[in-house]
Design a protein around this motif. Structure first.
Motif, PDB file in Angstrom:
ATOM      1  N   ALA A  46       8.789   2.629  -7.223  1.00 47.17           N
ATOM      2  CA  ALA A  46       8.841   3.537  -6.482  1.00 47.17           C
ATOM      3  C   ALA A  46      10.498   3.436  -5.794  1.00 47.17           C
ATOM      4  O   ALA A  46      10.832   4.414  -4.902  1.00 47.17           O
ATOM      5  N   ASP A  47      11.362   3.044  -6.307  1.00 43.20           N
ATOM      6  CA  ASP A  47      12.819   2.928  -5.693  1.00 43.20           C
ATOM      7  C   ASP A  47      13.365   4.214  -5.839  1.00 43.20           C
ATOM      8  O   ASP A  47      14.013   4.584  -5.098  1.00 43.20           O
ATOM      9  N   PRO A  48      13.157   5.200  -7.093  1.00 42.21           N
ATOM     10  CA  PRO A  48      13.702   6.378  -7.004  1.00 42.21           C
ATOM     11  C   PRO A  48      13.322   7.358  -5.988  1.00 42.21           C
ATOM     12  O   PRO A  48      14.093   8.049  -5.400  1.00 42.21           O
ATOM     13  N   LEU A  49      11.993   7.125  -5.345  1.00 39.49           N
ATOM     14  CA  LEU A  49      11.603   7.684  -4.086  1.00 39.49           C
ATOM     15  C   LEU A  49      12.146   7.173  -2.885  1.00 39.49           C
ATOM     16  O   LEU A  49      12.376   7.878  -2.000  1.00 39.49           O
ATOM     17  N   VAL A  50      12.084   5.966  -2.811  1.00 41.36           N
ATOM     18  CA  VAL A  50      12.545   5.087  -1.563  1.00 41.36           C
ATOM     19  C   VAL A  50      14.252   5.635  -1.177  1.00 41.36           C
ATOM     20  O   VAL A  50      14.570   5.704  -0.177  1.00 41.36           O
ATOM     21  N   ALA A  51      14.685   5.616  -2.458  1.00 37.74           N
ATOM     22  CA  ALA A  51      16.293   5.916  -2.233  1.00 37.74           C
ATOM     23  C   ALA A  51      16.483   7.348  -1.727  1.00 37.74           C
ATOM     24  O   ALA A  51      17.602   7.535  -1.202  1.00 37.74           O
ATOM     25  N   LYS A  52      15.387   8.039  -1.884  1.00 38.49           N
ATOM     26  CA  LYS A  52      15.804   9.619  -1.432  1.00 38.49           C
ATOM     27  C   LYS A  52      15.108   9.712   0.041  1.00 38.49           C
ATOM     28  O   LYS A  52      15.370  10.892   0.290  1.00 38.49           O
ATOM     29  N   LEU A  53      14.263   8.885   0.552  1.00 41.56           N
ATOM     30  CA  LEU A  53      13.739   9.087   1.821  1.00 41.56           C
ATOM     31  C   LEU A  53      14.799   9.089   2.965  1.00 41.56           C
ATOM     32  O   LEU A  53      15.724   8.315   2.931  1.00 41.56           O
ATOM     33  N   PRO A  54      14.647  10.000   3.974  1.00 42.83           N
ATOM     34  CA  PRO A  54      15.495   9.853   5.215  1.00 42.83           C
ATOM     35  C   PRO A  54      15.308   8.388   5.675  1.00 42.83           C
ATOM     36  O   PRO A  54      14.418   7.561   5.594  1.00 42.83           O
ATOM     37  N   SER A  55      16.431   8.074   6.456  1.00 37.35           N
ATOM     38  CA  SER A  55      16.459   6.836   6.891  1.00 37.35           C
ATOM     39  C   SER A  55      15.238   6.212   7.840  1.00 37.35           C
ATOM     40  O   SER A  55      14.917   5.135   8.033  1.00 37.35           O
ATOM     41  N   ASN A  56      14.767   7.244   8.493  1.00 40.85           N
ATOM     42  CA  ASN A  56      13.638   6.968   9.280  1.00 40.85           C
ATOM     43  C   ASN A  56      12.358   7.247   8.741  1.00 40.85           C
ATOM     44  O   ASN A  56      11.374   7.011   9.460  1.00 40.85           O
ATOM     45  N   ALA A  57      12.244   7.326   7.419  1.00 36.18           N
ATOM     46  CA  ALA A  57      10.927   7.527   6.813  1.00 36.18           C
ATOM     47  C   ALA A  57      10.619   6.569   5.929  1.00 36.18           C
ATOM     48  O   ALA A  57      11.619   5.499   5.459  1.00 36.18           O
ATOM     49  N   THR A  58       9.420   6.098   5.826  1.00 38.05           N
ATOM     50  CA  THR A  58       8.812   5.190   4.885  1.00 38.05           C
ATOM     51  C   THR A  58       7.516   5.759   4.324  1.00 38.05           C
ATOM     52  O   THR A  58       6.941   6.531   4.564  1.00 38.05           O
ATOM     53  N   MET A  59       7.295   4.822   3.286  1.00 38.99           N
ATOM     54  CA  MET A  59       5.892   5.116   2.482  1.00 38.99           C
ATOM     55  C   MET A  59       4.718   4.511   3.553  1.00 38.99           C
ATOM     56  O   MET A  59       5.024   3.617   3.902  1.00 38.99           O
ATOM     57  N   ILE A  60       3.712   5.253   3.095  1.00 34.93           N
ATOM     58  CA  ILE A  60       2.272   5.009   3.991  1.00 34.93           C
ATOM     59  C   ILE A  60       1.297   4.672   2.802  1.00 34.93           C
ATOM     60  O   ILE A  60       1.096   4.930   1.650  1.00 34.93           O
ATOM     61  N   ALA A  61       0.224   3.967   3.432  1.00 38.08           N
ATOM     62  CA  ALA A  61      -1.044   3.870   2.713  1.00 38.08           C
ATOM     63  C   ALA A  61      -2.243   4.564   3.591  1.00 38.08           C
ATOM     64  O   ALA A  61      -2.345   4.021   4.801  1.00 38.08           O
ATOM     65  N   THR A  62      -2.766   5.624   3.006  1.00 34.26           N
ATOM     66  CA  THR A  62      -3.712   6.145   3.603  1.00 34.26           C
ATOM     67  C   THR A  62      -5.154   5.748   3.382  1.00 34.26           C
ATOM     68  O   THR A  62      -6.197   5.957   4.312  1.00 34.26           O
ATOM     69  N   ASP A  63      -5.204   4.809   2.389  1.00 30.99           N
ATOM     70  CA  ASP A  63      -6.555   4.175   2.226  1.00 30.99           C
ATOM     71  C   ASP A  63      -6.252   2.387   2.527  1.00 30.99           C
ATOM     72  O   ASP A  63      -5.319   2.133   2.108  1.00 30.99           O
ATOM     73  N   VAL A  64      -7.466   1.956   3.036  1.00 34.99           N
ATOM     74  CA  VAL A  64      -7.123   0.583   3.425  1.00 34.99           C
ATOM     75  C   VAL A  64      -6.882  -0.494   2.381  1.00 34.99           C
ATOM     76  O   VAL A  64      -6.362  -1.320   2.331  1.00 34.99           O
ATOM     77  N   THR A  65      -7.492   0.112   1.162  1.00 34.17           N
ATOM     78  CA  THR A  65      -7.313  -0.792  -0.065  1.00 34.17           C
ATOM     79  C   THR A  65      -6.212  -0.566  -1.032  1.00 34.17           C
ATOM     80  O   THR A  65      -5.941  -1.271  -1.633  1.00 34.17           O
ATOM     81  N   ALA A  66      -5.511   0.470  -0.684  1.00 30.89           N
ATOM     82  CA  ALA A  66      -4.397   1.131  -1.338  1.00 30.89           C
ATOM     83  C   ALA A  66      -3.327  -0.126  -1.481  1.00 30.89           C
ATOM     84  O   ALA A  66      -2.652  -0.309  -2.636  1.00 30.89           O
ATOM     85  N   PRO A  67      -2.964  -1.048  -0.413  1.00 27.65           N
ATOM     86  CA  PRO A  67      -1.855  -1.848  -0.702  1.00 27.65           C
ATOM     87  C   PRO A  67      -2.094  -2.935  -1.678  1.00 27.65           C
ATOM     88  O   PRO A  67      -1.384  -3.438  -2.108  1.00 27.65           O
ATOM     89  N   PHE A  68      -3.529  -2.800  -1.900  1.00 31.70           N
ATOM     90  CA  PHE A  68      -4.037  -4.115  -2.804  1.00 31.70           C
ATOM     91  C   PHE A  68      -4.022  -3.606  -4.395  1.00 31.70           C
ATOM     92  O   PHE A  68      -3.437  -4.125  -5.159  1.00 31.70           O
ATOM     93  N   PHE A  69      -4.567  -2.403  -4.345  1.00 31.16           N
ATOM     94  CA  PHE A  69      -5.019  -1.901  -5.656  1.00 31.16           C
ATOM     95  C   PHE A  69      -4.071  -0.938  -6.398  1.00 31.16           C
ATOM     96  O   PHE A  69      -4.033  -1.125  -7.497  1.00 31.16           O
TER      97      PHE A  69
END
Length: 244
Positions: A46-69
């Motif tokens: 995910a680093d290529p995406l995180v490096a291009k995000l604005p300073s106030n933006a982050t990645m999210i998980a819309t599914d409760v199981t996504a951070p694990f799976f």
């Protein structure tokens, strides 16, 4: 079918089953070794995406199981990619006894090149293509929009891109095999070059997201690899009956 033929056929099926089991076991071993680092592996991808995000933006998980799976899904695919040399070794060990000696000498370099080219396609996508594409996508759009990519959606996007570029980098191998088998010739492929140029962009359209930038970044390397395949195919011609 005679009894001898039937027993030989069953023996081949048993051997094929054993080699498939070994290939699956190799994937499982690599997965178990990498499972502890699943979150670190996802962070790296995910680093290529995180490096291009604005300073106030982050990645999210819309599914409760996504951070694990999501990290474990990525780790499973990474295990498959890393186990490819062993899987191809099992395939080679299965088909090699039925090949002539000159066929073995010709196909061994192709098998090794196919692995290196596949890894090269993934590396090219990660280090060159993704930063360009993601930098473009994150820089456009309304100013009032807050960019928060979903981790599962990004994973699907990244895996699709890795597979597309890994597969596209196999073009020289495919051309060499076609010329070696006698299915076509380098002269015939050169004459069809205009159609191949159009075909490369059509294939890129199906393998990449629906934007011109992604399609061009895949189609252009495909065409360059096609030219490389024509050069290398000169060393791979159809074996004559005398050689066999």
């Amino acid at each position: 079918m005679s009894e001898t033929t039937q027993s030989g056929f069953i023996a081949h099926l048993v051997e094929l089953r054993d080699r498939l089991m070994r290939a699956l076991f190799s994937i499982l071993v690599v997965f178990l070794a990498l499972a502890y680092f699943a979150n670190d592996i996802y962070a790296f991808v995910a680093d290529p995406l995180v490096a291009k995000l604005p300073s106030n933006a982050t990645m999210i998980a819309t599914d409760v199981t996504a951070p694990f799976f999501a990290p474990f899904k990525l780790t499973l695919f990474v295990s498959l990619f890393l186990a490819i040399p062993f899987i191809l070794h099992q395939l080679w060990s299965f088909i090699a006894p039925g090949l002539y000696q000159h066929e073995k000498r010709l196909l061994m370099p192709i098998l090794a090149a196919s692995v290196l080219l596949f890894y090269g396609g993934i590396a090219f996508c990660y280090f060159m293509v993704l930063p360009i594409i993601l930098g473009f996508f994150t820089s456009v759009g309304p100013e009032m929009m807050t960019l928060s990519p979903d981790i599962s959606s990004y994973l699907d996007f990244a895996l699709k891109m890795f597979f597309a570029f890994g597969l596209a980098f196999e073009i020289p191998v495919a051309i060499m095999l076609l010329c070696w088998s006698g299915a076509t010739t380098t002269q015939s492929l050169r004459e069809k070059r205009p159609y191949i140029v159009v075909g490369a962009f059509v294939v890129a359209m199906f393998l990449t997201p629906p934007d011109v930038l992604s399609q061009t970044l895949l189609a252009v390397p495909m065409l360059l690899l096609f030219e490389l395949g024509l050069i290398l195919a000169a060393f791979y011609t159809k074996p004559t009956q005398q050689e066999e």
